[in-house]
Each structure stands twice: as structure tokens, then as C-alpha cells.
Design a protein around this motif. Sequence first.
Motif, PDB file in Angstrom:
ATOM      1  N   SER A  24      -7.010  20.832  75.120  1.00 41.24           N
ATOM      2  CA  SER A  24      -5.976  20.744  76.157  1.00 41.24           C
ATOM      3  C   SER A  24      -6.372  19.584  77.076  1.00 41.24           C
ATOM      4  O   SER A  24      -7.386  18.925  76.850  1.00 41.24           O
ATOM      5  N   ALA A  25      -5.569  19.352  78.089  1.00 42.48           N
ATOM      6  CA  ALA A  25      -5.856  18.232  78.993  1.00 42.48           C
ATOM      7  C   ALA A  25      -6.982  18.620  79.951  1.00 42.48           C
ATOM      8  O   ALA A  25      -7.321  19.786  80.079  1.00 42.48           O
ATOM      9  N   GLU A  75      -3.436  15.353  76.775  1.00 41.20           N
ATOM     10  CA  GLU A  75      -4.162  15.793  75.582  1.00 41.20           C
ATOM     11  C   GLU A  75      -4.603  14.609  74.728  1.00 41.20           C
ATOM     12  O   GLU A  75      -5.604  14.682  74.021  1.00 41.20           O
ATOM     13  N   ARG A  92       4.078  24.967  79.172  1.00 43.61           N
ATOM     14  CA  ARG A  92       2.768  25.073  79.808  1.00 43.61           C
ATOM     15  C   ARG A  92       1.902  26.101  79.090  1.00 43.61           C
ATOM     16  O   ARG A  92       2.374  27.162  78.694  1.00 43.61           O
ATOM     17  N   GLY A 145       0.652  25.488  76.255  1.00 44.08           N
ATOM     18  CA  GLY A 145       1.020  25.377  74.845  1.00 44.08           C
ATOM     19  C   GLY A 145      -0.109  25.010  73.903  1.00 44.08           C
ATOM     20  O   GLY A 145       0.038  25.147  72.684  1.00 44.08           O
ATOM     21  N   ASP A 181      -2.694  26.649  73.407  1.00 43.85           N
ATOM     22  CA  ASP A 181      -3.042  27.897  72.705  1.00 43.85           C
ATOM     23  C   ASP A 181      -2.209  28.021  71.437  1.00 43.85           C
ATOM     24  O   ASP A 181      -2.716  28.378  70.365  1.00 43.85           O
TER      25      ASP A 181
END
Length: 405
Positions: free
Chosen positions: A29-30, A62, A140, A142, A144
Motif C-alpha cells: 500500500s502507499a 502505491e 480506500r 483497497g 487488502d
Amino acid sequence: MADIDRIRNVARHVQREVNAGHEVAVVVSAMSGTTNQLVAWARDAAPLHDAREYDAVVATGEQITAGLLAIVLEDMGVNARSWQGWQLPILTSNAHGSARIDDVNGEELVKRFRELGQVAVIAGFQGMHKETGRITTLGRGGSDTSAVAIAAAIHADRCDIYTDVDGVYTTDPRVVPRARRLEKIAYEEMLEMASLGAKVMQVRSIELGMVHNVRIFVRSSFDRPEDIDPHQNQPPGTLICDESEIMEHPVVSGIAFSRDEAQISVRLVPDKPGVAAAIFGPLADANINVDMIVQNVSPDGATTDLTFTVPAADYARANAVLVKSKDKIGYDHLDGSREVAKISVIGIGMRSHAGVAAQAFKALAERQINIRAITTSEIKFSVLIDTAYTELAVRALHSLYGLDK
Ligand code: ASP
Ligand code: MG
């Protein structure tokens, strides 16, 4: 991932798994705060912006971490390369800002595990719409969902989610300090927990895990990589899996709650066919999700009240929609409150136990907590109460069902 040090920490987790002989794909993720900043920039540029360009902007968080992690891994002597969503590709719908994954091509990744021992570092949260070729994002949280979709595509043994909590708890430990970490939880239960307010994972990721039978292990990103023996001690965490993998089912597994609800009551509506359609049709057209619904049978056969909940963020809009259709619906007036909370009790064991909800109603009554609405399904029930009683109610139910340590 907060900074380069955290990225190095992730890299050491990856290295440990590679050294243990595993073929590893990492979805990143970021860095924390980055996506919020990107969203703010897009809004600042123009409040009503093109959703396709929003995605082009927010997907970059990302891209950065994928590249950085690959650099750090290479520097540590681990063969790795980064992948953007469009490069695999991860194909999605064109619902920009909350796209759904349609298909993930994992072939090239598997080939590279086998032939080159190469670790895949994949940018989460993003994909591409096939027909337009444009970059999409998954909503948001996402990444996962990206991780679970990729795990399914490469037939991974397990999908580890490294996050800021060390597992799934019986309820939020900030509200109930005696909440326990669950060793395992069934997909259905986790899906309810996540949908009903537990914010551990994106709801879609659990749906996807359930459909593709991906075992998901929720664990802490703060674990020190060196403390974990990949062959032996299983670190603390919660396995989200098929119910057949869980030996003992308590009647109740967890309690979720959400303060993001608002209640609307439509007073004195004619008690005749078509009224529910007249109320909920326009709300659906306005894309407002209605959740709990209670309708009374009218005492006089003429008029009744209809109460339901909507997301608090849609409260004003829902009221406006109903005011606009006032003549068509034919109600007297509207009441409502944003100061409501939904408490949900979840457990697969409820399928085979009667009276579980009745116990809760009694416990709430003893504490003078009024119930405004109730919904039930096979493995959960929810009650709507005044927000002020949220903590009291959650604690009471947590001990009622024996979830305290
Ligand atoms: N970076 C994205 C977000 O903040 C995706 C994620 O973190 O899962 O929502
Ligand atoms: Mg996340």
C-alpha cells in the motif's frame, strides 16, 4: 509503511520468507498519509474532478512504495521487481474510485518464481479497465483486496495481511479492554464484522477470500522480522478461513458497532400497498443505502410509521429526497437522528442456538438502554440505540456472551 525504515522492515520480512524457501509475492500500500494527501490535492485542483484523473493521481502512492521496496530488496541481495496494476495486468470494472477486480493474470509471476526465484512486488489498490486502458483504483483500503485477488490468482497457500493491529478482536479493544484476539474466524463472520463496523480489512477483500477460499492471516506489521521463525512459531494473528477449519464454534464470536448511521422516521404514512416502494425507490435512485427498516402495523388501518437507517453521511441528502417526494408518499412529517449507533452481535453458532438475541434485549433493558430498531439474519443480529450508550452496550454484550478474558 511510514518511511524508508519501515520499508526496510518489510523487506526483512520478505527476505525471511524467501530464505525459508517460499515463493513470495508482496502487495504494497502507499506510505501512511500519502493517499490522503493525494486525495486532498485532487479535490483542491477541482472539487468536481474527472474520476479517471482522480485515479491517475491517487494510484501513484502505491507506485512509489512498490519501486522503493524492490530497490531495498535488490540492495539486500533478494531478486525482486516491481509491478504496476496495468503491467500484470489486474483488470477491473470502470467504476473509477471504487472499481471491482474482474481478473488477475498471475502466470508471469509464477513463471518468474520458478525460473528466476524472483519476488514480485505489486502495487496494491490499483488496476486497469480493459476496454479503456485507464488506471483504476479499488476504493480506500483497497490494497487488502488486491492482495487477496493476487493470492487467488497465484494459488498462494496463504495471504498474510501485515497491518497496524495484530489480529481480529472480539470487539474494539479501545472500547472493551478485555477484548480477546481471535485465533481463527470464519469468512462469513469476518464479512459481517467488517461490514458492520470493524475496520480491520476492506469488506471486498473478505468477500473475495470467501469466494476463492484464500486463507487470510491478519498480523502485525510491527513484529520484528528477526523474532519470527518461518518454520516454527506462528506469530500472533488471526486466521480468516473456512468454517470447517475451526474446531470449536462459540455461539457468539464478536461484537461490531458503528456510529456512522442515522435514523429517519417517516410519520403517518398511509398504510397501503406501494408506500414502501414510494419511499425506498427514490432513495435507491439517489444511491443511498438503506439498512435497518422497521414498519409498524397501523392500529386504525389508515396510517403508520416507517423507520429506517441510512449512512450518516447521506442523512441530509436522504431527507431532501423524501421532502421532494412528500406528496407522492403522502406522509405527515419526518423525524430523525444522527445520534444513533448500531451494535451487532455475530456468530456462526447462532444458526443452531435459539434465544441468543433475546438475552441481549434483556441485558440492554436492565441498563435502561432503549432499542430503536432491530434486524436479524442467520448469523447476526443488530440493534439501533442512542450513540451515548454505545460503550455501555458493547461492554454489556461482550460479557453477556462470555467474550471477556
Ligand atoms: N493507499 C490506499 C488507501 O489509503 C489503499 C490502502 O492503503 O489499502 O486507501
Ligand atoms: Mg490498509
